[in-house]
Scaffold this motif. Structure first.
Motif, PDB file in Angstrom:
ATOM      1  N   UNK A   1       0.825  -1.212   0.000  1.00 58.72           N
ATOM      2  CA  UNK A   1       0.000   0.000   0.000  1.00 58.72           C
ATOM      3  C   UNK A   1       0.855   1.256   0.000  1.00 58.72           C
ATOM      4  N   UNK A   2       0.391   2.246  -0.756  1.00 59.64           N
ATOM      5  CA  UNK A   2       1.095   3.524  -0.826  1.00 59.64           C
ATOM      6  C   UNK A   2       0.091   4.665  -0.779  1.00 59.64           C
ATOM      7  N   UNK A   3       0.554   5.831  -0.338  1.00 66.93           N
ATOM      8  CA  UNK A   3      -0.333   6.957  -0.041  1.00 66.93           C
ATOM      9  C   UNK A   3       0.330   8.276  -0.430  1.00 66.93           C
ATOM     10  N   UNK A   4      -0.506   9.261  -0.746  1.00 62.19           N
ATOM     11  CA  UNK A   4      -0.059  10.638  -0.875  1.00 62.19           C
ATOM     12  C   UNK A   4      -0.865  11.504   0.089  1.00 62.19           C
ATOM     13  N   UNK A   5      -0.126  12.290   0.885  1.00 64.70           N
ATOM     14  CA  UNK A   5      -0.731  13.228   1.822  1.00 64.70           C
ATOM     15  C   UNK A   5      -0.236  14.638   1.494  1.00 64.70           C
ATOM     16  N   UNK A   6      -1.005  15.625   1.933  1.00 67.42           N
ATOM     17  CA  UNK A   6      -0.534  16.996   1.920  1.00 67.42           C
ATOM     18  C   UNK A   6      -0.614  17.575   3.320  1.00 67.42           C
ATOM     19  N   UNK A   7       0.324  18.465   3.624  1.00 66.62           N
ATOM     20  CA  UNK A   7       0.352  19.101   4.940  1.00 66.62           C
ATOM     21  C   UNK A   7       0.367  20.600   4.756  1.00 66.62           C
ATOM     22  N   UNK A   8      -0.596  21.257   5.327  1.00 62.92           N
ATOM     23  CA  UNK A   8      -0.703  22.705   5.282  1.00 62.92           C
ATOM     24  C   UNK A   8      -0.393  23.278   6.662  1.00 62.92           C
TER      25      UNK A   8
END
Lengths: 112, 113
Positions: B31-38
Motif C-alpha cells: 500500500x502507498x499513499x499521498x498526503x498533503x500538509x498545510x
C-alpha cells in the motif's frame, strides 16, 4: 469521520523536564501511530501502538483503546526533542477501510 | 535500505503549469499513499493505492491524479497547478492497507505562484 484531538497544541519545556502529550479519538481504532516531525520537516516513526504500552529510551506510549485515548510520555527532555508530535489513527471499520487520520499535532519547544 | 524516497524535494511552479511528484519504496510494501500538509494542520490524505493496480480517492483529491506504476512506485500529478496547492506533500507506504505501520518519505515542498 473519526475525530482526532491532540493536547496541548503548544508546549514549552525546560531541558530536563518531563511531559505528557495526549491524543483522543472519537471512534474505535485498529491502528494508532505517534510521529515526530523534526524542524526539517521529516516525519519520524515513534510508536506503532494500537493498544498497550511501549517504551523506547526516554519515550514511552500507552494506548487505552476502550477509552479512546493514547498518551506519549517524554522524560528528561532534550532540545533535539523539539518539533511537532502527531498522533494518527485508523478507524476500525471491520475490514473495509484503512487510512491514517492525523491530529493537528502538539508543537513542543525544549529550551536549553 | 532507503525506505520511501520522494523527488523532487523542492519545486516552484507557475499557476497553470503541470508536474509529477515521484515516490518509490524499497520495503516491498503493498500500500502507498499521498498526503498533503498545510500550516498548522495535520496531514490529509489525497489518494491511496491499496495494492498494485488499484487507486482510490482520499479526503482531498480534487486537482490531482495518481498512477501506481508498479509495486515500488506511486506518482502524484498536478495537471494545472493552483496557488491553493502550495503545500508540503508526503508519500507513505505500509505493508498492507490496514493494521500496519506506515512509513513516510521526506516530503516535497511545492510552491505555486
Amino acid at each position: 469521520g473519526i475525530q482526532v484531538e491532540q493536547s496541548p497544541p503548544d508546549l514549552i519545556l525546560q531541558e530536563g523536564a518531563n511531559s505528557t502529550l495526549r491524543c483522543n479519538f472519537s471512534d474505535s481504532v485498529n491502528n494508532l501511530q505517534w510521529f515526530h516531525q523534526n524542524p526539517w520537516g521529516q516525519l519520524i516513526n515513534l510508536f506503532y501502538i494500537p493498544s498497550g504500552t511501549k517504551q523506547n529510551g526516554r519515550l514511552s506510549a500507552t494506548t487505552v483503546a476502550t477509552e479512546r485515548y493514547s498518551l506519549l510520555y517524554i522524560s528528561s527532555s532534550q532540545t533535539t526533542d523539539s518539533g511537532v508530535y502527531f498522533c494518527a489513527v485508523e478507524r476500525d471499520y471491520g475490514g473495509s477501510q484503512g487510512n491514517l487520520i492525523f491530529g493537528k499535532g502538539t508543537k513542543l519547544s525544549v529550551k536549553p | 535500505n532507503a525506505g520511501v524516497t520522494q523527488t523532487p524535494k523542492f519545486q516552484v511552479l507557475k499557476t497553470g503549469q503541470s508536474m509529477t511528484l515521484q515516490c518509490a519504496q524499497d520495503m516491498n510494501h503493498n500500500s502507498m499513499y499521498w498526503y498533503r500538509q498545510d500550516p498548522g494542520m495535520g496531514l490529509r490524505l489525497i489518494y491511496y493505492s491499496a495494492s498494485e493496480g488499484t487507486t482510490d480517492k482520499g479526503e482531498v483529491p480534487n486537482g490531482y491524479n495518481v498512477s501506481r506504476l508498479n509495486k515500488r512506485e506511486f506518482s502524484l500529478r498536478l495537471e494545472s497547478a493552483a496557488p491553493s496547492q502550495t503545500s508540503v506533500y508526503f508519500c507513505a507506504s505500509s505493508p498492507t492497507r490496514m493494521n500496519t505501520e506506515a512509513f513516510f518519505g521526506q516530503g516535497t515542498r511545492l510552491t505555486v505562484v
